[in-house]
Design an enzyme around this catalytic site. Structure first.
Site, PDB file in Angstrom:
ATOM      1  N   ALA A 138     -10.324  -3.383  -1.807  1.00 64.13           N
ATOM      2  CA  ALA A 138     -11.054  -4.642  -1.523  1.00 64.13           C
ATOM      3  C   ALA A 138     -12.907  -3.652  -1.815  1.00 64.13           C
ATOM      4  O   ALA A 138     -13.142  -4.963  -2.222  1.00 64.13           O
ATOM      5  CB  ALA A 138     -10.615  -4.289   0.436  1.00 64.13           C
ATOM      6  N   ASP A 146       1.067  -1.072  -0.191  1.00 57.54           N
ATOM      7  CA  ASP A 146      -0.246   0.232  -0.190  1.00 57.54           C
ATOM      8  C   ASP A 146       1.044   1.589  -0.073  1.00 57.54           C
ATOM      9  O   ASP A 146       0.407   2.120  -0.648  1.00 57.54           O
ATOM     10  CB  ASP A 146      -1.164   0.153   0.817  1.00 57.54           C
ATOM     11  CG  ASP A 146      -1.869   1.387   1.755  1.00 57.54           C
ATOM     12  OD1 ASP A 146      -3.326   0.904   1.160  1.00 57.54           O
ATOM     13  OD2 ASP A 146      -1.219   2.567   1.647  1.00 57.54           O
ATOM     14  N   VAL A 151      -5.447   2.722   0.387  1.00 52.57           N
ATOM     15  CA  VAL A 151      -4.681   1.792  -1.013  1.00 52.57           C
ATOM     16  C   VAL A 151      -5.958  -0.156  -1.200  1.00 52.57           C
ATOM     17  O   VAL A 151      -6.501   0.197  -1.382  1.00 52.57           O
ATOM     18  CB  VAL A 151      -4.113   1.669  -2.262  1.00 52.57           C
ATOM     19  CG1 VAL A 151      -3.728   1.440  -3.003  1.00 52.57           C
ATOM     20  CG2 VAL A 151      -3.794   3.733  -2.523  1.00 52.57           C
ATOM     21  N   ASP A 152      -5.325  -0.368  -0.307  1.00 52.94           N
ATOM     22  CA  ASP A 152      -5.455  -1.501   0.633  1.00 52.94           C
ATOM     23  C   ASP A 152      -7.489  -1.695   0.356  1.00 52.94           C
ATOM     24  O   ASP A 152      -7.792  -2.550  -0.001  1.00 52.94           O
ATOM     25  CB  ASP A 152      -5.489  -2.083   1.647  1.00 52.94           C
ATOM     26  CG  ASP A 152      -3.682  -3.005   1.008  1.00 52.94           C
ATOM     27  OD1 ASP A 152      -2.952  -2.974  -0.144  1.00 52.94           O
ATOM     28  OD2 ASP A 152      -2.674  -3.078   2.218  1.00 52.94           O
ATOM     29  N   VAL A 153      -7.766  -0.713   1.188  1.00 51.28           N
ATOM     30  CA  VAL A 153      -8.977  -0.555   1.236  1.00 51.28           C
ATOM     31  C   VAL A 153     -10.072   0.155  -0.168  1.00 51.28           C
ATOM     32  O   VAL A 153     -10.966  -1.497  -0.365  1.00 51.28           O
ATOM     33  CB  VAL A 153      -9.516   0.800   2.620  1.00 51.28           C
ATOM     34  CG1 VAL A 153     -11.455   0.501   2.668  1.00 51.28           C
ATOM     35  CG2 VAL A 153      -8.650  -0.250   3.646  1.00 51.28           C
TER      36      VAL A 153
END
Length: 397
Positions: free
Chosen positions: A177, A144, A172-174
């Site tokens: 997802a 991220d 960015v991960d969120v």
């Protein structure tokens, strides 16, 4: 007369979760919230990397791990062991959805890549999460923080005269997802019509670029990359933090009518008639003069006093709070931001969507490493279930 609880939207759906860390597990935990049976495949001994990412720690693991893995079933499988690999392949064959974020080629060597899985399971929705896609960026590490740097997010975050800054959460991960979840649900809907599954691919860089919205559009329109503006907005003013007598006030003045009311509350209605500030484009051009004029008046009183006055006339303003303040605000507004997931587990932030007909209920604790291995292994060793699939149930269900 007792009433049966409403059926969750994804009841009966089996998700094979071969992902780890955050983006993949967050996607699969959303599916679990919606009623899917999510079977999380973990390495024996250590499990998901985030089990060791602490402090803080919970009774069962780390709080980092637990935020993305509630309501799942954990099975430990050693993919280098032929017997365990056969079970992993059986799981992939029986799953409606498979989520993975392995390095490119790692699952192909084990017969768990998309082409191998779809030959045995043509209806599978196979979601691959990567950092930079499967082509030119396949060998790049997808973290991220790195993507925030390379993708431009850090370049627009922070004070104008300071260093670029990352966002204070793995944003960015969120976002990836959520994109993965949208893609999976769209592919499941398409499968209802065609009977065929498909591969869904998301990557951190594309999700970041897709989230830049007006900032990316500004660059594509002008050819000039935007820069850091601290808490100010490139296209709206005043839309930033302003200093009062005792601290910072967050001001989100979105139109000229709000600005006129703001000026009246300040006791300076002439500001709304000043040609430098009368309309938003002029306020943006003259931002520095505007901020000086506003802060001169705001310095006469406290943040809380100004919040009360502005809110009373419909001018959006608030205090810069902490995470604790944000949760407390949601509670005070009746938004019920947290849920209990088990008697020995700390509360968690609830699924963020509210459904009138199929409310999200039945949250269960994040699993201990291998907690459901025996049940899942028995189910995988057993005969192919009839449709709909009948995944292993919780022992206390």
């Amino acid at each position: 007369m007792p009433v049966d609880p409403p059926e969750a939207p994804l009841d009966g759906l089996v998700v094979a979760d071969f992902s780890r860390v955050l983006a993949g597990p967050l996607a699969s935990v959303m599916l679990a919230d919606l009623g899917a049976t999510v079977i999380k495949v973990e390495r024996p001994g250590s499990g998901d990397d985030t089990r060791a990412w602490g402090p803080p720690w919970t009774d069962g693991s780390s709080s980092y791990f637990e935020c993305a893995n509630r309501s799942k079933r954990s099975v430990t499988l050693d993919l280098s062991d032929p017997a365990d690999l056969r079970l992993a392949r059986t799981l992939a064959e029986r799953a409606d959805v498979l989520v993975e974020n392995f390095k490119d080629g790692a699952l192909a060597a084990r017969g768990l890549d998309y082409d191998s899985v779809r030959r045995a399971n043509p209806g599978v929705v196979y979601c691959s999460v990567t950092g930079f896609g499967r082509h030119g960026g396949a060998a790049l590490a997808g973290y991220d923080f790195l993507v925030q740097a390379l993708g431009g997010l850090m370049s627009i975050t922070g004070d104008p005269g300071g260093d670029p800054q990352k966002v204070g959460v793995a944003l960015v991960d969120v976002l990836t997802a959520k994109d993965a979840t949208i893609g999976i649900l769209a592919a499941l809907r398409a499968r209802e019509r065609s009977g065929r599954g498909q591969r869904v691919e998301v990557n951190l860089l594309s999700s970041l670029l897709g989230s830049l919205a007006n900032q990316a559009s500004a660059y594509l329109t002008t050819g000039r990359a935007p820069g850091r503006m601290g808490n100010a907005h490139p296209s709206i003013a005043p839309y930033e933090t302003l200093r009062c007598a005792d601290g910072l006030l967050a001001m989100a003045c979105g139109n000229d009518g709000q600005f006129r009311r703001l000026a009246e509350v300040l006791g300076a209605p002439e500001l709304a008639d000043d040609e430098r500030f009368a309309v938003n484009p002029a306020r943006v051009r003259n931002r520095h003069a505007l901020v000086r004029a506003l802060e001169e008046h705001l310095a006469r009183d406290t943040v809380e006093t100004w919040i009360g006055r502005f809110t009373a006339v419909g001018v959006p303003a608030g205090r810069v709070g902490t995470v604790a303040d944000g949760i407390a605000l949601a509670e005070s507004l009746g938004l019920e931001p947290t849920v209990r997931v088990g008697p020995s587990s700390p509360p968690q932030i609830r699924h963020p969507v509210t459904y009138s007909a199929t409310p999200v209920t039945g949250y269960r604790p994040p699993p201990r490493l291998g907690e459901h291995s025996d049940d899942v292994r028995r189910w995988l060793i057993g005969p192919e279930p009839t449709e709909p699939t009948e995944p292993p149930q919780e022992k206390n269900a």
